[in-house]
Write an enzyme that holds these catalytic residues in place. Sequence first.
Site, PDB file in Angstrom:
ATOM      1  N   ASP A 190      41.547  42.420  29.711  1.00 19.96           N
ATOM      2  CA  ASP A 190      42.012  41.568  30.653  1.00 19.96           C
ATOM      3  C   ASP A 190      41.234  41.336  31.920  1.00 19.96           C
ATOM      4  O   ASP A 190      41.396  41.559  33.064  1.00 19.96           O
ATOM      5  CB  ASP A 190      43.005  42.340  31.516  1.00 19.96           C
ATOM      6  CG  ASP A 190      44.476  41.473  31.894  1.00 19.96           C
ATOM      7  OD1 ASP A 190      44.290  40.174  31.779  1.00 19.96           O
ATOM      8  OD2 ASP A 190      45.365  42.074  32.817  1.00 19.96           O
ATOM      9  N   LYS A 218      47.543  53.374  43.308  1.00 17.99           N
ATOM     10  CA  LYS A 218      48.238  52.331  42.213  1.00 17.99           C
ATOM     11  C   LYS A 218      49.399  53.023  41.859  1.00 17.99           C
ATOM     12  O   LYS A 218      49.374  54.121  41.043  1.00 17.99           O
ATOM     13  CB  LYS A 218      47.281  52.099  41.065  1.00 17.99           C
ATOM     14  CG  LYS A 218      47.753  50.938  40.179  1.00 17.99           C
ATOM     15  CD  LYS A 218      46.853  50.679  39.099  1.00 17.99           C
ATOM     16  CE  LYS A 218      47.309  49.634  38.190  1.00 17.99           C
ATOM     17  NZ  LYS A 218      46.241  49.376  36.972  1.00 17.99           N
ATOM     18  N   GLY A 236      50.798  43.606  40.845  1.00 19.26           N
ATOM     19  CA  GLY A 236      50.517  43.258  39.405  1.00 19.26           C
ATOM     20  C   GLY A 236      51.746  43.263  38.628  1.00 19.26           C
ATOM     21  O   GLY A 236      52.758  43.587  39.189  1.00 19.26           O
ATOM     22  N   SER A 237      51.604  43.159  37.355  1.00 18.63           N
ATOM     23  CA  SER A 237      52.698  43.141  36.730  1.00 18.63           C
ATOM     24  C   SER A 237      53.274  44.257  36.368  1.00 18.63           C
ATOM     25  O   SER A 237      54.618  44.301  36.156  1.00 18.63           O
ATOM     26  CB  SER A 237      52.265  42.117  35.321  1.00 18.63           C
ATOM     27  OG  SER A 237      51.285  43.340  34.605  1.00 18.63           O
ATOM     28  N   GLY A 288      52.867  47.200  38.503  1.00 18.02           N
ATOM     29  CA  GLY A 288      52.923  48.193  39.651  1.00 18.02           C
ATOM     30  C   GLY A 288      52.512  47.526  41.096  1.00 18.02           C
ATOM     31  O   GLY A 288      52.021  46.412  40.965  1.00 18.02           O
ATOM     32  N   SER A 289      51.938  48.192  42.178  1.00 15.19           N
ATOM     33  CA  SER A 289      51.740  47.850  43.363  1.00 15.19           C
ATOM     34  C   SER A 289      50.605  48.684  43.870  1.00 15.19           C
ATOM     35  O   SER A 289      50.586  49.930  43.072  1.00 15.19           O
ATOM     36  CB  SER A 289      52.795  47.855  44.312  1.00 15.19           C
ATOM     37  OG  SER A 289      53.788  46.783  43.872  1.00 15.19           O
ATOM     38  N   VAL A 290      49.702  48.262  44.540  1.00 14.65           N
ATOM     39  CA  VAL A 290      48.407  48.857  45.082  1.00 14.65           C
ATOM     40  C   VAL A 290      48.771  49.204  46.733  1.00 14.65           C
ATOM     41  O   VAL A 290      48.858  48.039  47.098  1.00 14.65           O
ATOM     42  CB  VAL A 290      46.947  48.419  44.674  1.00 14.65           C
ATOM     43  CG1 VAL A 290      46.132  49.314  45.248  1.00 14.65           C
ATOM     44  CG2 VAL A 290      47.106  48.341  43.134  1.00 14.65           C
TER      45      VAL A 290
END
Length: 539
Positions: free
Chosen positions: A385, A290, A271-272, A274-276
């Site tokens: 969101d 996350k 995502g904008s 971070g990462s999962v």
Amino acid sequence: MFHIDLDENGLSGKLPSCLGNLPSLTYIYLFENFFNSSIPSTLWSSNRLQIVSLSRNLLEGSLSDAIGNMNSLRELNLSGNQLTGSIPRSTGELQSLTYLCLDNNKFNGSIPSSLGNMRALQYLDLSHNNISGSIPMSLETLTYLDYFNVSFNELTGQIPDGGHFANFTSKFFLHNKGLCGASRFNVEVCKGNTPKSSRRNILLRYILPPMALIILAAAAIVIYMIKRRGRDSTLLSFSESNLGLKHGRISYYEILRATDNLDISNLVGKGSIGSVYKGTFSNEMIYAIKVFDLDVQGAFKSFDTECQIMRSLRHRNLVKVITSCSNLDFKALVLEYMPNGNLEKWLYSPNFSLNIGQRLGVIIDVSSAIEYLHQGYSSSIVHCDLKPSNILLDENMVARVGDFGIAKLLTHDQRMAQTKTLGTIGYMAPEYGSGGLLSTFIDVYSYGILLMETFTKKRPTDEIFFGELTMKKWVSESFPNSIMQIVDTELLNADANIEECLVSIMELAIECTTDLPDERPNIKDVHVRLKKINMKVAN
């Protein structure tokens, strides 16, 4: 009978006394119905029950002292009823209870000091009752208490300031007639604290200044040591029982081991901020990790927001945060792992598809989650969101709403607020995108766009939408006679009933995306209408 789930129906009358005669019954979900009896005394004799959710009914009467016999009880939600009487002292004997929600009832009497014996308690909501007396100082000893709300009662006396009370704010103590305590609670200073305050002022004025240089030097050393060992130091928001691991602390190195050093092979989403990653821990349990990119502006605030909001939410259609790992240069959340990915994948990736029944199931799950955020919590929460990438699907294709990084909490007296943090282009309501105005109706607008996207398989940012042509205008101009020309071709068949349902869905989507917030339906009405449409599809 092990599990009863009949919530959000139109059931009425008395709760059957035979519920307490089911020896294997572990979970009861009957919230949001019209039951109008007292709670059967037989229910409190069950020693297997772990979760009892009877909120938002019309239940009357008082709680029995026998409640203390429910040794296995972990969650009890009785909010939004008409229960009266005092909170039984025997409630303090529930040593396994982590979640106790009694708000929006007619309880009176005082808060039993025995509640300080509930060592596992994390969430306690007693707001909107008629409770009097003082807040027991014994509650300061509750190690895991992350949420405590007694607003809108008749409490008096000093607000505790030790333990987790040091982290609570004034909004949890609003509208009580005689509370006093620390200034951050926006109440009067307790009279008995004046000498103590004077001594504190003397200490600060005459003793501490000579020690300033020593303190500064010590602080410099401490900061240096924290930076060196920061990755080993964790700050957790939840107890070990939630994670299911043998120990309660999750370190940076355990996360590295679980994700093979954050290897790209375990990356499940980006995502904008971070990462999962998919993480497999030493006990073979699989969770989603996350990891926040702290170089991105707003990442720290997003992490804090998710921790603050998600730790208090309990709903089957919300992604559950298990715990967190936080130090100076690393922040991550450990979440439930959703093996079926997100809705975006099922809409747009090759070899994935959803029929009309599955799509309806997903969006109804989402509306249930949003209804809880708007109306089922002590304060309204605006997600801000809503979009397909934030809707996760578990092993049974049940939808879970996640990513609360920019969510906002509206206080009881707020109908609208303002923010500089904006959501995703294409999904934002006009008043949100242009002026940052927040209300629960901006989620309704985003939900309307989500409805259109789910059944047309077109993103609101698709290349066909340019100039003055938007997704909303495209659907509106096709309604009602040309709707079947714009819906996803995978949904087309000769069934006239399907066409009628798709027209009804798009009509609802258009209503949700009207320009004026007050003209949009509330999410509860949206949820009810979609369930009726779903019944037609099933038939």
